[in-house]
Scaffold this motif. Sequence first.
Motif, PDB file in Angstrom:
ATOM      1  N   LYS A   5       0.855  -1.182   0.000  1.00  0.00           N
ATOM      2  CA  LYS A   5       0.000   0.000   0.000  1.00  0.00           C
ATOM      3  C   LYS A   5       0.890   1.231   0.000  1.00  0.00           C
ATOM      4  CE  LYS A   5      -3.726   2.376   0.078  1.00  0.00           C
ATOM      5  NZ  LYS A   5      -4.601   2.353  -1.115  1.00  0.00           N
ATOM      6  N   PHE A   6       0.522   2.227  -0.791  1.00  0.00           N
ATOM      7  CA  PHE A   6       1.247   3.498  -0.754  1.00  0.00           C
ATOM      8  C   PHE A   6       0.261   4.654  -0.897  1.00  0.00           C
ATOM      9  CE2 PHE A   6       1.430   2.131  -5.252  1.00  0.00           C
ATOM     10  CZ  PHE A   6       0.828   3.201  -5.870  1.00  0.00           C
ATOM     11  N   PHE A   7       0.670   5.786  -0.357  1.00  0.00           N
ATOM     12  CA  PHE A   7      -0.078   7.033  -0.499  1.00  0.00           C
ATOM     13  C   PHE A   7       0.877   8.063  -1.099  1.00  0.00           C
ATOM     14  CE2 PHE A   7      -2.120   4.800   3.016  1.00  0.00           C
ATOM     15  CZ  PHE A   7      -3.460   4.866   2.649  1.00  0.00           C
ATOM     16  N   TYR A   8       0.333   9.020  -1.777  1.00  0.00           N
ATOM     17  CA  TYR A   8       1.212  10.007  -2.404  1.00  0.00           C
ATOM     18  C   TYR A   8       0.572  11.390  -2.395  1.00  0.00           C
ATOM     19  CZ  TYR A   8      -1.793   9.320  -6.508  1.00  0.00           C
ATOM     20  OH  TYR A   8      -2.862   9.225  -7.363  1.00  0.00           O
ATOM     21  N   SER A   9       1.438  12.368  -2.473  1.00  0.00           N
ATOM     22  CA  SER A   9       1.041  13.763  -2.579  1.00  0.00           C
ATOM     23  C   SER A   9       1.986  14.411  -3.589  1.00  0.00           C
ATOM     24  CB  SER A   9       1.145  14.470  -1.220  1.00  0.00           C
ATOM     25  OG  SER A   9       0.856  15.848  -1.338  1.00  0.00           O
ATOM     26  N   GLY A  10       1.454  14.734  -4.739  1.00  0.00           N
ATOM     27  CA  GLY A  10       2.300  15.252  -5.811  1.00  0.00           C
ATOM     28  C   GLY A  10       3.223  14.155  -6.311  1.00  0.00           C
ATOM     29  N   SER A  11       4.512  14.408  -6.215  1.00  0.00           N
ATOM     30  CA  SER A  11       5.496  13.409  -6.655  1.00  0.00           C
ATOM     31  C   SER A  11       6.102  12.632  -5.502  1.00  0.00           C
ATOM     32  CB  SER A  11       6.616  14.107  -7.432  1.00  0.00           C
ATOM     33  OG  SER A  11       7.280  15.056  -6.597  1.00  0.00           O
ATOM     34  N   HIS A  12       5.574  12.837  -4.295  1.00  0.00           N
ATOM     35  CA  HIS A  12       6.099  12.170  -3.114  1.00  0.00           C
ATOM     36  C   HIS A  12       5.219  10.971  -2.741  1.00  0.00           C
ATOM     37  CE1 HIS A  12       8.105  16.210  -1.782  1.00  0.00           C
ATOM     38  NE2 HIS A  12       8.681  15.654  -2.844  1.00  0.00           N
ATOM     39  N   TYR A  13       5.851   9.822  -2.514  1.00  0.00           N
ATOM     40  CA  TYR A  13       5.146   8.578  -2.191  1.00  0.00           C
ATOM     41  C   TYR A  13       5.722   7.977  -0.911  1.00  0.00           C
ATOM     42  CZ  TYR A  13       3.384   8.617  -7.011  1.00  0.00           C
ATOM     43  OH  TYR A  13       2.776   8.962  -8.189  1.00  0.00           O
ATOM     44  N   VAL A  14       4.842   7.479  -0.076  1.00  0.00           N
ATOM     45  CA  VAL A  14       5.234   6.736   1.121  1.00  0.00           C
ATOM     46  C   VAL A  14       4.401   5.464   1.148  1.00  0.00           C
ATOM     47  CG1 VAL A  14       5.346   6.700   3.636  1.00  0.00           C
ATOM     48  CG2 VAL A  14       5.843   8.811   2.405  1.00  0.00           C
TER      49      VAL A  14
END
Length: 325
Positions: free
Chosen positions: A178-187
């Motif tokens: 599972k990952f979440f992202y905001s713009g070009s940033h992913y965690v």
Amino acid sequence: MKDKNRSAGYSVDSVAKALMCLLIPVLTIDILAGLYVVFSMRSQSIQNLQNTTSLYVSQIDTERISINKYLLRCLNHEKAFQTALQTQDTLKLIQSCNKVQDHVHTFLESFHPGYQFFLYNKKLDRLFHANDAYTYNTFTQIQQINYALRSQMQAASANSYTEAWQILSLPDGVYFYKFFYSGSHYVGCYISADNATAPIKQLDLGKDSFISLTALDGTPLMHQEPVKKGQITISGSPAMGAFIPHIVMDKYRAYEKVILFQFLIEGAMALIATALFISIFYMKRRVLIPIREFSENLSQLDDNAPFMDLKDSRLTELKQENRQF
């Protein structure tokens, strides 16, 4: 004298017959009770496994929800994560990565082992793991995982948000991520299917039993061999929103010890009943019948009766039996 002796002779015989008639229903009731115990224990054992599976699903779903919230918090509010994702300064990157690793290790203290966190900057195409991925994977496996994760993150759609984890099928195994992202940033975070099912594998299921996983649509994910004759499948509810766990085991494994113990009891009861039947038959044939006949002959004697031959074969037989006692 005749009635008295006849009553005494037949009273013992009647008791023997009554005892034989009593043993049959007692043995029947014991066998039926044994069968009831066996099937009750079987149902109870299967129910216990179902409860264990439900507890496992509940535990891993709780972990999934906690990790999802943690990923969102780190992505949007943790400065060390944001710095590690966007800085191009080597010194700051090293410092922030150390802080991220400490942060993740502290968070994972209450989770079972196997979860791997990662950060990714899409613009810089920079991907790194926030904890020691090589503890559970080889270098080749890490390369395969990184390549697959990059492909998934680069293809992610803005409208693809969901709490459920996704399935990542690779040549060396199956992973859930599972990952979440905001713009070009992913965690994000991932775990292998073997590590995800580690808690339930600790059950003593027997050598021919195994844990099987299927996707929500029924696609086999792990242990794809067919269920053999004589095996039962205990299925859980969907876990992590991605897979369904199944326990496949020998249907006698759940209560084999109960069956063995019950068979020993039934065998002992049958042996005792057989011994009693033989004893009663022997007593009746070799003792009660000669005594009754002797008693009847005595009751027929009177003062004018002819002298009785004491060498009669029946009396001789009774005498021999008396010597045995």
